[in-house]
Design a protein around this motif. Structure first.
Motif, PDB file in Angstrom:
ATOM      1  N   ALA A  48       0.820  -1.386   0.042  1.00  0.00           N
ATOM      2  CA  ALA A  48       0.312  -0.470   0.032  1.00  0.00           C
ATOM      3  C   ALA A  48       0.932   1.319  -0.438  1.00  0.00           C
ATOM      4  O   ALA A  48       0.355   1.776  -0.434  1.00  0.00           O
ATOM      5  N   HIS A  49       2.197   1.073   1.042  1.00  0.00           N
ATOM      6  CA  HIS A  49       2.830   2.145   0.691  1.00  0.00           C
ATOM      7  C   HIS A  49       3.937   2.295  -0.401  1.00  0.00           C
ATOM      8  O   HIS A  49       3.636   3.974  -0.658  1.00  0.00           O
ATOM      9  N   PHE A  50       3.913   1.629  -1.056  1.00  0.00           N
ATOM     10  CA  PHE A  50       5.649   2.031  -1.378  1.00  0.00           C
ATOM     11  C   PHE A  50       4.957   1.367  -3.256  1.00  0.00           C
ATOM     12  O   PHE A  50       6.153   1.974  -4.106  1.00  0.00           O
ATOM     13  N   VAL A  51       4.140   0.321  -3.341  1.00  0.00           N
ATOM     14  CA  VAL A  51       4.291  -0.624  -4.715  1.00  0.00           C
ATOM     15  C   VAL A  51       3.858   1.432  -6.372  1.00  0.00           C
ATOM     16  O   VAL A  51       3.238   2.101  -5.789  1.00  0.00           O
ATOM     17  N   GLY A  52       4.836   1.156  -6.869  1.00  0.00           N
ATOM     18  CA  GLY A  52       4.652   1.811  -8.044  1.00  0.00           C
ATOM     19  C   GLY A  52       5.959   2.993  -7.984  1.00  0.00           C
ATOM     20  O   GLY A  52       6.151   3.834  -8.476  1.00  0.00           O
ATOM     21  N   GLY A  53       6.811   3.294  -7.048  1.00  0.00           N
ATOM     22  CA  GLY A  53       7.590   4.039  -6.334  1.00  0.00           C
ATOM     23  C   GLY A  53       8.937   3.960  -6.576  1.00  0.00           C
ATOM     24  O   GLY A  53       9.387   3.083  -6.982  1.00  0.00           O
ATOM     25  N   THR A  54       9.287   4.893  -6.956  1.00  0.00           N
ATOM     26  CA  THR A  54      11.010   4.602  -6.680  1.00  0.00           C
ATOM     27  C   THR A  54      11.901   3.870  -5.813  1.00  0.00           C
ATOM     28  O   THR A  54      11.231   4.525  -4.294  1.00  0.00           O
ATOM     29  N   MET A  55      12.901   3.629  -5.490  1.00  0.00           N
ATOM     30  CA  MET A  55      13.448   3.001  -4.564  1.00  0.00           C
ATOM     31  C   MET A  55      13.940   4.650  -3.666  1.00  0.00           C
ATOM     32  O   MET A  55      13.477   4.476  -2.295  1.00  0.00           O
ATOM     33  N   ALA A  56      14.079   5.806  -4.614  1.00  0.00           N
ATOM     34  CA  ALA A  56      14.743   6.928  -3.897  1.00  0.00           C
ATOM     35  C   ALA A  56      13.152   6.900  -2.722  1.00  0.00           C
ATOM     36  O   ALA A  56      13.565   7.707  -1.772  1.00  0.00           O
ATOM     37  N   GLY A  57      12.204   7.341  -3.897  1.00  0.00           N
ATOM     38  CA  GLY A  57      11.022   7.395  -2.583  1.00  0.00           C
ATOM     39  C   GLY A  57      10.567   6.803  -1.795  1.00  0.00           C
ATOM     40  O   GLY A  57      10.070   6.863  -0.548  1.00  0.00           O
ATOM     41  N   ALA A 147      11.222   8.965 -13.809  1.00  0.00           N
ATOM     42  CA  ALA A 147      10.108   7.857 -13.419  1.00  0.00           C
ATOM     43  C   ALA A 147       8.797   8.044 -13.740  1.00  0.00           C
ATOM     44  O   ALA A 147       8.218   9.131 -13.824  1.00  0.00           O
ATOM     45  N   LYS A 148       7.849   7.287 -13.981  1.00  0.00           N
ATOM     46  CA  LYS A 148       6.425   7.290 -13.348  1.00  0.00           C
ATOM     47  C   LYS A 148       6.029   8.131 -11.899  1.00  0.00           C
ATOM     48  O   LYS A 148       7.230   7.666 -10.889  1.00  0.00           O
ATOM     49  N   PRO A 149       5.368   9.077 -11.121  1.00  0.00           N
ATOM     50  CA  PRO A 149       4.418   9.736 -12.468  1.00  0.00           C
ATOM     51  C   PRO A 149       4.818  11.001 -13.552  1.00  0.00           C
ATOM     52  O   PRO A 149       3.463  10.985 -13.871  1.00  0.00           O
ATOM     53  N   GLU A 150       5.855  10.602 -13.976  1.00  0.00           N
ATOM     54  CA  GLU A 150       6.259  11.611 -14.880  1.00  0.00           C
ATOM     55  C   GLU A 150       5.515  10.735 -15.767  1.00  0.00           C
ATOM     56  O   GLU A 150       6.084   9.732 -15.970  1.00  0.00           O
ATOM     57  N   PRO A 151       5.235  11.527 -17.122  1.00  0.00           N
ATOM     58  CA  PRO A 151       5.067  10.923 -18.705  1.00  0.00           C
ATOM     59  C   PRO A 151       6.549   9.893 -19.386  1.00  0.00           C
ATOM     60  O   PRO A 151       5.498   9.993 -20.448  1.00  0.00           O
ATOM     61  N   GLY A 152       7.918  10.665 -19.188  1.00  0.00           N
ATOM     62  CA  GLY A 152       8.459  10.734 -19.947  1.00  0.00           C
ATOM     63  C   GLY A 152       9.009   9.602 -20.502  1.00  0.00           C
ATOM     64  O   GLY A 152       9.013   8.711 -21.582  1.00  0.00           O
ATOM     65  N   LEU A 153       7.996   8.040 -19.598  1.00  0.00           N
ATOM     66  CA  LEU A 153       8.367   6.658 -20.373  1.00  0.00           C
ATOM     67  C   LEU A 153       7.893   6.139 -21.141  1.00  0.00           C
ATOM     68  O   LEU A 153       8.575   5.904 -21.977  1.00  0.00           O
ATOM     69  N   PHE A 154       6.530   6.994 -20.601  1.00  0.00           N
ATOM     70  CA  PHE A 154       6.235   6.228 -21.907  1.00  0.00           C
ATOM     71  C   PHE A 154       6.146   7.375 -22.421  1.00  0.00           C
ATOM     72  O   PHE A 154       5.297   6.687 -23.992  1.00  0.00           O
ATOM     73  N   LEU A 155       5.732   8.252 -23.163  1.00  0.00           N
ATOM     74  CA  LEU A 155       6.228   8.876 -23.852  1.00  0.00           C
ATOM     75  C   LEU A 155       7.199   8.572 -25.472  1.00  0.00           C
ATOM     76  O   LEU A 155       7.296   8.222 -26.771  1.00  0.00           O
ATOM     77  N   ALA A 156       8.600   8.260 -24.491  1.00  0.00           N
ATOM     78  CA  ALA A 156       9.730   7.486 -25.142  1.00  0.00           C
ATOM     79  C   ALA A 156       9.044   6.262 -25.670  1.00  0.00           C
ATOM     80  O   ALA A 156       9.906   5.937 -26.995  1.00  0.00           O
ATOM     81  N   ALA A 157       8.603   5.772 -25.199  1.00  0.00           N
ATOM     82  CA  ALA A 157       7.563   3.927 -25.949  1.00  0.00           C
ATOM     83  C   ALA A 157       6.628   3.987 -26.501  1.00  0.00           C
ATOM     84  O   ALA A 157       7.460   4.085 -28.441  1.00  0.00           O
TER      85      ALA A 157
END
Length: 220
Positions: A48-57, A147-157
Motif C-alpha cells: 500500500a505504501h510503496f508499490v509503483g514508487g522509485t526506490m529513492a521515494g 520515472a512514473k508518475p512523470e509521463p516521459g517513460l511512456f512518451l519515450a516508448a
C-alpha cells in the motif's frame, strides 16, 4: 478518460504486478528489511505504501514512517529484493494468452517500468519474456532517467514505435503508473485483481481484474 476507443497501435505493459506477479515477493523482502531497521509492516502495508514508487521515494517514505535507514540502503534493498525474486516469480495469469492475441492482431507491445533492466532480466528471464522485450521494447526508468508518475517513460516508448500518444494503451497496477499514462494522454487500463480498484479508477483508469477481459476492452 474515454471508456471506449479504437484498437490501440501500441500496448505498453508495466512489469511488476502486470506482466509478472512479483509484488508479493518484492514486498516480503521489503518488509523483512525494514523490520531490521525499526519499521514493522505487513506485506500488505508495504504494498500500500510503496508499490509503483522509485526506490529513492520508497527510502524517503520509509524514513518518514520511522525507519532508520543507512545511506547505502538502496543498494542493500536491491540486493535482497533481487535474491528473493531469483527464487521464482510467476507470470500473471492470462499474460501468455493476451500476448498471443495481440500478436495475432499485429499490435506491437513493449514494457515500461520504474524498475531496472537487471530486475526485469530476473523476473522476465524466468518466464521466457526477456528475449521478447529486450532491448528494442524495454523502457526502464533507471536507463532513461525519468520515472512514473512523470509521463516521459511512456512518451519515450511511443516515440520509439512512432505511435501517437492517443493511439497507445497502457496497462498498469499502480497509482503512479496511471497518473503517468493520463499525463501522457494515453488510455489506461488499471489491473486490480485483488480489490475494487477504486483508487486507480479515481485517477482515470478503466479498472479490470482478469487479463482475459483485455481483448474485449481493446475490441480484438
Amino acid at each position: 478518460m474515454p471508456k471506449t476507443c479504437p484498437t490501440p497501435e501500441l500496448v505498453i505493459f508495466d512489469c511488476d504486478g502486470v506482466l509478472v506477479d512479483s509484488e508479493p515477493a518484492s514486498n516480503q523482502a521489503m518488509a523483512d528489511n525494514l523490520a531490521r531497521h525499526g519499521l514493522v509492516l505487513t506485506v500488505e502495508q508495504s504494498m500500500a505504501h510503496f508499490v509503483g514508487g522509485t526506490m529513492a521515494g520508497v527510502m524517503a517514505k520509509a524514513r518518514s514512517l520511522g525507519a532508520d535507514l543507512p545511506e547505502d540502503w538502496i543498494a542493500e534493498i536491491y540486493a535482497e529484493t533481487y535474491a528473493r525474486l531469483e527464487q521464482g516469480v510467476p507470470l500473471t495469469p492470462g499474460i501468455p494468452d493476451l500476448l498471443a492475441r495481440l500478436d495475432a492482431h499485429r499490435i506491437p507491445v513493449c514494457v515500461a517500468s520504474n524498475g531496472s533492466e537487471e530486475k526485469m532480466r530476473i523476473t522476465l528471464g524466468q518466464n521466457g519474456l526477456w528475449d521478447r522485450f529486450h532491448p528494442q521494447a524495454m523502457f526502464s526508468a533507471h536507463s532513461l532517467g525519468v520515472a512514473k508518475p512523470e509521463p516521459g517513460l511512456f512518451l519515450a516508448a511511443a516515440s520509439h514505435f512512432g505511435v501517437q500518444a492517443r493511439d497507445c494503451l497502457v496497462i498498469e497496477d499502480s497509482s503512479s503508473g496511471v497518473i503517468a499514462a493520463v499525463r501522457a494522454g494515453m488510455r489506461c487500463l488499471g489491473f486490480a485483481p485483488h480489490g475494487s480498484g477504486n483508487r486507480l479508477a479515481a485517477l482515470g483508469a478503466e479498472v479490470f481484474s482478469d487479463m482475459a477481459e483485455v481483448p474485449a476492452l481493446l475490441s480484438i
